[in-house]
Design a protein around this motif. Structure first.
Motif, short mmCIF file in Angstrom:
data_model
loop_
_atom_site.label_atom_id
_atom_site.label_comp_id
_atom_site.label_asym_id
_atom_site.label_seq_id
_atom_site.Cartn_x
_atom_site.Cartn_y
_atom_site.Cartn_z
N GLU A 1 32.25 144.30 -5.74
CA GLU A 1 31.70 142.94 -5.74
C GLU A 1 31.38 142.53 -7.17
O GLU A 1 31.19 143.38 -8.04
CB GLU A 1 30.38 142.91 -4.94
CG GLU A 1 30.46 143.46 -3.54
CD GLU A 1 30.93 142.45 -2.52
OE1 GLU A 1 30.66 141.23 -2.70
OE2 GLU A 1 31.55 142.86 -1.54
N VAL B 1 34.24 150.03 5.24
CA VAL B 1 34.69 149.80 3.87
C VAL B 1 35.46 151.04 3.40
O VAL B 1 34.98 152.16 3.51
CB VAL B 1 33.48 149.52 2.94
CG1 VAL B 1 33.94 149.37 1.51
CG2 VAL B 1 32.73 148.28 3.40
N ILE C 1 39.32 143.24 -6.54
CA ILE C 1 40.49 143.88 -5.93
C ILE C 1 41.22 144.67 -7.01
O ILE C 1 41.31 144.23 -8.15
CB ILE C 1 41.45 142.82 -5.35
CG1 ILE C 1 40.74 141.88 -4.38
CG2 ILE C 1 42.67 143.47 -4.70
CD1 ILE C 1 40.20 142.52 -3.13
N LEU D 1 34.76 139.01 -4.61
CA LEU D 1 35.23 140.38 -4.42
C LEU D 1 36.11 140.81 -5.58
O LEU D 1 36.80 139.99 -6.18
CB LEU D 1 36.05 140.49 -3.13
CG LEU D 1 35.39 140.04 -1.83
CD1 LEU D 1 36.33 140.29 -0.65
CD2 LEU D 1 34.07 140.72 -1.61
N TYR E 1 40.16 146.39 -1.81
CA TYR E 1 38.80 146.02 -2.20
C TYR E 1 38.18 147.19 -2.97
O TYR E 1 38.18 148.31 -2.52
CB TYR E 1 37.98 145.75 -0.92
CG TYR E 1 36.50 145.67 -1.12
CD1 TYR E 1 35.88 144.47 -1.43
CD2 TYR E 1 35.69 146.80 -0.99
CE1 TYR E 1 34.51 144.39 -1.60
CE2 TYR E 1 34.32 146.73 -1.16
CZ TYR E 1 33.74 145.53 -1.47
OH TYR E 1 32.38 145.47 -1.64
N LEU F 1 41.42 138.79 2.69
CA LEU F 1 41.64 140.22 2.43
C LEU F 1 42.85 140.75 3.20
O LEU F 1 43.67 141.47 2.66
CB LEU F 1 40.40 141.03 2.83
CG LEU F 1 39.35 141.24 1.75
CD1 LEU F 1 38.14 141.95 2.33
CD2 LEU F 1 39.89 142.00 0.57
N PRO G 1 31.87 151.67 -4.42
CA PRO G 1 32.18 150.30 -4.84
C PRO G 1 31.55 149.97 -6.19
O PRO G 1 30.47 150.44 -6.54
CB PRO G 1 31.59 149.44 -3.72
CG PRO G 1 30.58 150.29 -3.06
CD PRO G 1 31.01 151.71 -3.24
#
Length: 160
Positions: A95, A123, A41, A39, A92, A80, A128
């Motif tokens: 990926e 999410v 961050i 992940l 988050y 998380l 993302p």
């Protein structure tokens, strides 16, 4: 030292430290010849135009082959939550995973996975990021590219 990437079409930037890129590289190298990832961050500033990636979380439970990587979502849930408790301004943002001896463009499976994440109501991030790290064990070289998928279209950040 920081690495900066730009997405001119959308007037967006992404910043990540060389130290964090090295950490990703070392974890990819350790899992070679299989794919590996985790992940991303970080946080946004300047009206959500500039993404700063500050950390990565690595899974303990995952399935991996030379052409496939899937982490178990439940595996990182506690990590998380712990992260959010200790650093509430970070969250988050996406990926990343490797393509051993491959390229840095997302596969159709990668795109589907990111679209699933983007559409998931649980999410918190609308767009993302997907980082793909290509690693060649013969030359010990790696390259990383970051991608953003909006409305089924892939936008690739350029190294600045």
């Amino acid at each position: 030292m920081n690495s900066k990437y730009i997405l001119p079409d959308k007037n967006l930037t992404l910043t990540i430290t060389e130290e964090l890129l090295d950490k990703m590289y070392l974890s990819v190298k350790a899992h070679y010849p299989n794919e590996f990832g985790g992940l991303l961050i970080g946080f946004y500033n300047d009206d959500n135009k500039n993404l700063v990636i500050t950390d990565i979380l690595l899974p303990n439970v995952f399935t991996s082959t030379p052409v496939f990587f899937e982490r178990q979502a439940e595996d990182l849930q506690k990590d998380l939550q712990d992260f959010y408790s200790s650093a509430p301004s970070k969250f988050y943002v996406g990926e990343w995973h490797s393509h051993p001896n491959g390229g840095t463009m997302p596969s159709s499976r990668d795109i589907k996975a990111m679209m699933y994440i983007q559409d998931d109501g649980n999410v918190a991030v609308e767009k993302p990021i997907l980082g793909i790290l290509s690693y060649n064990n013969k030359t010990e070289n790696y390259k990383i590219q970051f991608h953003l998928i909006i409305n089924n279209k892939i936008y690739t950040y350029e190294k600045n």
